[in-house]
Design a protein around this motif. Structure first.
Motif, mmCIF file in Angstrom:
data_model
loop_
_atom_site.group_PDB
_atom_site.id
_atom_site.type_symbol
_atom_site.label_atom_id
_atom_site.label_comp_id
_atom_site.label_asym_id
_atom_site.label_seq_id
_atom_site.Cartn_x
_atom_site.Cartn_y
_atom_site.Cartn_z
ATOM 1 N N VAL A 116 0.935 -1.343 -0.048
ATOM 2 C CA VAL A 116 -0.039 0.002 -0.064
ATOM 3 C C VAL A 116 0.822 1.284 -0.120
ATOM 4 C CG1 VAL A 116 -1.768 -1.206 1.125
ATOM 5 C CG2 VAL A 116 -0.112 0.240 2.479
ATOM 6 N N ARG A 117 0.313 2.434 -0.520
ATOM 7 C CA ARG A 117 1.159 3.710 -0.376
ATOM 8 C C ARG A 117 1.146 4.069 1.050
ATOM 9 N NH1 ARG A 117 -2.195 7.241 -2.336
ATOM 10 N NH2 ARG A 117 -4.127 6.025 -2.727
ATOM 11 N N HIS A 118 2.068 4.488 1.539
ATOM 12 C CA HIS A 118 2.177 4.923 2.746
ATOM 13 C C HIS A 118 3.304 6.023 3.250
ATOM 14 C CE1 HIS A 118 5.081 1.844 2.088
ATOM 15 N NE2 HIS A 118 5.934 2.355 2.986
ATOM 16 N N THR A 119 3.450 6.349 4.374
ATOM 17 C CA THR A 119 4.760 7.135 4.765
ATOM 18 C C THR A 119 4.859 6.839 6.156
ATOM 19 O OG1 THR A 119 5.275 9.490 4.773
ATOM 20 C CG2 THR A 119 3.018 9.002 5.740
ATOM 21 N N SER A 120 5.986 7.569 6.705
ATOM 22 C CA SER A 120 6.524 7.476 7.992
ATOM 23 C C SER A 120 7.394 8.594 8.229
ATOM 24 C CB SER A 120 7.452 5.943 8.121
ATOM 25 O OG SER A 120 7.574 5.730 9.629
ATOM 26 N N ASN A 121 8.359 8.564 9.262
ATOM 27 C CA ASN A 121 9.232 9.512 9.481
ATOM 28 C C ASN A 121 10.210 9.673 8.215
ATOM 29 O OD1 ASN A 121 8.030 9.792 11.844
ATOM 30 N ND2 ASN A 121 9.661 8.572 12.971
ATOM 31 N N ASP A 122 10.875 8.463 7.769
ATOM 32 C CA ASP A 122 11.434 8.441 6.285
ATOM 33 C C ASP A 122 11.605 7.275 5.983
ATOM 34 O OD1 ASP A 122 14.225 7.553 7.153
ATOM 35 O OD2 ASP A 122 14.016 9.602 8.230
ATOM 36 N N ALA A 123 11.803 6.990 4.663
ATOM 37 C CA ALA A 123 11.857 5.602 4.193
ATOM 38 C C ALA A 123 13.135 4.671 4.890
ATOM 39 C CB ALA A 123 12.233 5.648 2.932
ATOM 40 N N ALA A 137 9.129 0.632 -2.464
ATOM 41 C CA ALA A 137 8.546 1.399 -3.877
ATOM 42 C C ALA A 137 7.253 2.037 -3.656
ATOM 43 C CB ALA A 137 8.323 0.238 -4.842
ATOM 44 N N LEU A 138 6.556 1.875 -2.493
ATOM 45 C CA LEU A 138 5.419 2.350 -2.452
ATOM 46 C C LEU A 138 5.435 3.555 -1.437
ATOM 47 C CD1 LEU A 138 3.022 -0.409 -2.667
ATOM 48 C CD2 LEU A 138 3.163 1.333 -4.242
ATOM 49 N N PHE A 139 6.761 3.997 -0.846
ATOM 50 C CA PHE A 139 6.894 5.006 0.144
ATOM 51 C C PHE A 139 6.615 6.228 -0.375
ATOM 52 C CE2 PHE A 139 9.151 8.087 2.695
ATOM 53 C CZ PHE A 139 8.588 7.865 4.038
ATOM 54 N N ARG A 140 5.816 7.358 0.401
ATOM 55 C CA ARG A 140 5.618 8.493 -0.168
ATOM 56 C C ARG A 140 6.203 9.481 0.940
ATOM 57 N NH1 ARG A 140 4.867 5.903 -3.947
ATOM 58 N NH2 ARG A 140 2.996 5.695 -5.093
ATOM 59 N N PRO A 141 7.313 10.317 0.673
ATOM 60 C CA PRO A 141 7.647 11.004 1.698
ATOM 61 C C PRO A 141 6.951 12.253 1.801
ATOM 62 C CG PRO A 141 8.725 11.851 -0.506
ATOM 63 C CD PRO A 141 7.860 10.434 -0.768
ATOM 64 N N GLU A 142 5.582 11.948 2.130
ATOM 65 C CA GLU A 142 4.741 13.171 2.603
ATOM 66 C C GLU A 142 4.795 13.608 4.109
ATOM 67 O OE1 GLU A 142 2.741 14.159 0.245
ATOM 68 O OE2 GLU A 142 3.114 12.775 -1.342
ATOM 69 N N PRO A 143 4.487 14.786 4.116
ATOM 70 C CA PRO A 143 4.487 15.523 5.561
ATOM 71 C C PRO A 143 3.145 15.487 6.342
ATOM 72 C CG PRO A 143 4.138 17.294 3.845
ATOM 73 C CD PRO A 143 4.424 16.151 3.032
ATOM 74 N N VAL A 144 2.271 14.676 5.520
ATOM 75 C CA VAL A 144 0.589 14.458 5.991
ATOM 76 C C VAL A 144 0.512 13.035 6.039
ATOM 77 C CG1 VAL A 144 0.106 16.836 5.085
ATOM 78 C CG2 VAL A 144 -0.218 14.583 3.628
ATOM 79 N N ASP A 148 -4.504 4.326 2.318
ATOM 80 C CA ASP A 148 -4.515 3.459 1.102
ATOM 81 C C ASP A 148 -4.999 2.016 1.688
ATOM 82 O OD1 ASP A 148 -4.396 2.390 -1.331
ATOM 83 O OD2 ASP A 148 -2.287 2.235 -1.304
ATOM 84 N N ASN A 149 -6.312 1.728 1.140
ATOM 85 C CA ASN A 149 -6.685 0.219 1.500
ATOM 86 C C ASN A 149 -6.742 -0.150 3.039
ATOM 87 O OD1 ASN A 149 -7.532 -2.354 0.705
ATOM 88 N ND2 ASN A 149 -5.564 -3.230 0.830
ATOM 89 N N ARG A 150 -7.464 0.744 3.503
ATOM 90 C CA ARG A 150 -7.640 0.794 4.970
ATOM 91 C C ARG A 150 -6.451 0.583 5.805
ATOM 92 N NH1 ARG A 150 -9.507 -3.549 3.226
ATOM 93 N NH2 ARG A 150 -9.060 -4.882 5.020
ATOM 94 N N VAL A 151 -5.449 1.266 5.195
ATOM 95 C CA VAL A 151 -4.107 1.516 6.155
ATOM 96 C C VAL A 151 -3.852 3.136 6.076
ATOM 97 C CG1 VAL A 151 -1.519 1.007 6.459
ATOM 98 C CG2 VAL A 151 -3.085 -0.874 5.503
ATOM 99 N N ILE A 152 -3.627 3.585 7.274
ATOM 100 C CA ILE A 152 -3.176 4.831 7.489
ATOM 101 C C ILE A 152 -1.815 5.254 8.236
ATOM 102 C CG2 ILE A 152 -3.973 7.242 8.463
ATOM 103 C CD1 ILE A 152 -6.932 5.944 8.904
ATOM 104 N N THR A 153 -1.057 6.079 7.586
ATOM 105 C CA THR A 153 0.298 5.992 8.373
ATOM 106 C C THR A 153 0.490 7.777 8.342
ATOM 107 O OG1 THR A 153 1.298 5.719 6.077
ATOM 108 C CG2 THR A 153 1.063 3.895 7.415
ATOM 109 N N ALA A 154 1.505 7.928 8.980
ATOM 110 C CA ALA A 154 1.771 9.379 9.114
ATOM 111 C C ALA A 154 3.170 9.531 9.862
ATOM 112 C CB ALA A 154 0.797 10.225 10.020
ATOM 113 N N PRO A 155 3.827 10.626 9.551
ATOM 114 C CA PRO A 155 5.096 10.866 10.579
ATOM 115 C C PRO A 155 4.710 11.470 11.740
ATOM 116 C CG PRO A 155 4.858 12.657 8.598
ATOM 117 C CD PRO A 155 3.763 11.595 8.375
ATOM 118 N N GLY A 156 5.681 11.501 12.347
ATOM 119 C CA GLY A 156 5.443 12.086 13.719
ATOM 120 C C GLY A 156 5.163 13.690 14.096
#
Length: 194
Positions: A116-123, A137-144, A148-156
């Motif tokens: 799934v597309r996701h993010t975190s503090n960094d890859a 390959a699905l990591f998104r360097p997003e600040p928000v 995706d597909n019932r998975v929610i991720t966020a950086p701190g």
């Protein structure tokens, strides 16, 4: 509105659950309950002592729609709890799983970030602390928050967007979730002094 289970661990990040619990229940009618790897006292990074009445083994019986894994210092250590079975079973039954900051490591270790597309503090953070993680390959360097597909991720650094994504996934109207996000972002709109 769905039930939301928030998992706290020793050293949990004070700023990552506050908006979910503080606004989600009183203002948006979510049914929120706290869980810990074992029932009892947990202490936050900031020194807050909390008594959590329920261990994670009680999560399936309570049957939440959303399981939230809050970040904190423990996730980068060998003492990190193993939540793989709980998170995988919940997601496979159609439930939503969410992780912020170190909490994304629990999702990565369970294999939930591999497809799934996701993010975190960094890859690199995911690679360093989640052996077996193959979702780069699905990591998104997003600040928000990323959903995706019932998975929610966020950086701190994104507790507002994370809370809004959880509220919406739990059944809050999209416009109400966006209003929450805009309200809490308002102080930054004038950050340049205008």
């Amino acid at each position: 509105m769905k039930k939301v289970a928030i998992i706290l661990t020793q050293g949990f990040a004070d700023w990552e659950y506050g908006l979910i619990a503080g606004a989600g229940g009183p203002f948006y009618g979510l049914n929120i309950r706290f869980f810990a790897p074992a029932a009892g006292e947990v202490r936050s990074m900031g020194g807050l002592s909390a008594i959590v009445a329920h261990g994670v083994e009680a999560v399936p019986e309570w049957a939440p729609g959303v399981i939230v894994v809050v970040g904190g210092t423990i996730w980068e250590t060998e003492d990190a709890p193993v939540l793989d079975d709980l998170l995988l079973a919940h997601h496979s039954k159609g439930g939503i799983v969410a992780g912020i900051c170190g909490g994304t490591l629990a999702l990565a270790r369970a294999g939930l970030l591999d497809d799934v597309r996701h993010t975190s503090n960094d890859a690199d953070y995911l690679h360093r602390h989640a052996p077996g993680y193959t979702g780069s390959a699905l990591f998104r360097p997003e600040p928000v928050a990323v959903t995706d597909n019932r998975v929610i991720t966020a950086p701190g650094t994104a507790p507002v967007g994370f809370a809004a994504a959880i509220f919406e996934s739990a059944g809050l109207d999209h416009d109400a979730a966006e209003a929450f996000r805009r309200m809490l972002a308002a102080e930054h709109a004038g950050a340049d002094g205008k």
